[in-house]
Design a protein around this motif. Structure first.
Motif, mmCIF file in Angstrom:
data_model
loop_
_atom_site.group_PDB
_atom_site.id
_atom_site.type_symbol
_atom_site.label_atom_id
_atom_site.label_comp_id
_atom_site.label_asym_id
_atom_site.label_seq_id
_atom_site.Cartn_x
_atom_site.Cartn_y
_atom_site.Cartn_z
ATOM 1 N N ALA A 60 0.373 -1.509 0.024
ATOM 2 C CA ALA A 60 0.402 -0.171 0.256
ATOM 3 C C ALA A 60 1.168 1.050 -0.161
ATOM 4 O O ALA A 60 0.339 2.129 -0.030
ATOM 5 N N ILE A 61 1.891 1.073 0.226
ATOM 6 C CA ILE A 61 2.921 2.363 0.072
ATOM 7 C C ILE A 61 4.181 2.261 -0.687
ATOM 8 O O ILE A 61 4.929 1.867 -1.522
ATOM 9 N N ARG A 62 2.989 3.376 -2.336
ATOM 10 C CA ARG A 62 4.810 3.388 -3.194
ATOM 11 C C ARG A 62 5.562 4.562 -2.928
ATOM 12 O O ARG A 62 6.296 4.250 -4.057
ATOM 13 N N ASN A 63 5.128 5.890 -2.366
ATOM 14 C CA ASN A 63 5.741 6.885 -2.180
ATOM 15 C C ASN A 63 5.509 7.304 -0.463
ATOM 16 O O ASN A 63 4.751 6.775 -0.072
ATOM 17 N N SER A 64 6.419 8.003 -0.231
ATOM 18 C CA SER A 64 6.298 8.847 0.719
ATOM 19 C C SER A 64 7.494 10.464 0.377
ATOM 20 O O SER A 64 7.828 10.763 0.003
ATOM 21 N N ARG A 65 6.295 11.068 1.624
ATOM 22 C CA ARG A 65 6.511 12.939 1.229
ATOM 23 C C ARG A 65 7.403 13.102 3.310
ATOM 24 O O ARG A 65 5.798 12.721 3.581
#
Length: 142
Positions: A60-65
Motif C-alpha cells: 500500500a506504500i509506493r512513496n513517502s513525503r
C-alpha cells in the motif's frame, strides 16, 4: 571595501528571502501535525478518512513525503495516504527529507524504526520510532 559591502548586502538579501520562503514552508508543514478542533482535518487541509492503523501493508506504500521533523505521508500515488505524526521531532528528518527502514514483515508498523539519511552520501543520522498510520485524503496541491 564597497565591493565587499555590496557582496555582503546581496548575501543578506538572498538569505533573508530564502529564510522567508523556508519559514512559510516550515509553518505549513508543521500545521500538518495539528488536528482541527473537530478532530477531522489537519492544519494543512488533509482530511481523516478512517481510524488509525497500527500497521500498513508494504504493497500500500509506493512513496513517502516528509513534511517536517514529525510528519511523514506514506502514499500509493493518488490523493489517499497514511499520515504518521511522530511522537517527537526526529532530528534533521525535515531538512534531509529521506530515511530508511527495515522490517522482516510484509508491513510497516507503528513500532518500527526509521533512520534519517544525511548528507550528499548515505550517512546514517537519527533513528526514530514511528506512530500509528492515519488514513487521510490529501488536500489539492497548491
Amino acid at each position: 571595501m564597497r565591493a565587499t559591502l555590496a557582496l555582503a548586502s546581496a548575501a543578506c538579501l538572498s538569505a533573508c528571502m530564502m529564510s522567508s520562503n523556508q519559514q512559510t514552508r516550515t509553518g505549513r508543514n508543521e500545521a500538518a501535525a495539528v488536528l482541527s478542533a473537530d478532530g477531522q482535518t489537519y492544519g494543512d487541509g488533509a482530511r481523516i478518512t478512517g481510524p488509525a492503523q497500527s500497521c500498513v501493508p508494504l504493497t500500500a506504500i509506493r512513496n513517502s513525503r516528509v513534511l517536517s521533523d514529525r510528519v511523514i505521508d506514506f502514499g500509493n500515488g493518488n490523493r489517499t495516504a497514511y499520515r504518521v505524526v511522530l511522537p517527537q521531532d526526529c532530528p534533521n528528518l525535515g531538512f534531509e527529507q529521506r530515511f530508511t527502514y527495515s522490517t522482516s514483515l510484509s508491513q510497516l508498523c507503528a513500532n518500527d524504526i526509521i533512520t534519517v539519511l544525511q548528507g550528499p552520501g548515505v550517512t546514517r543520522g537519527a533513528s526514530c520510532g514511528l506512530a500509528p498510520f492515519q488514513p487521510i485524503e490529501l488536500p489539492p496541491r497548491r
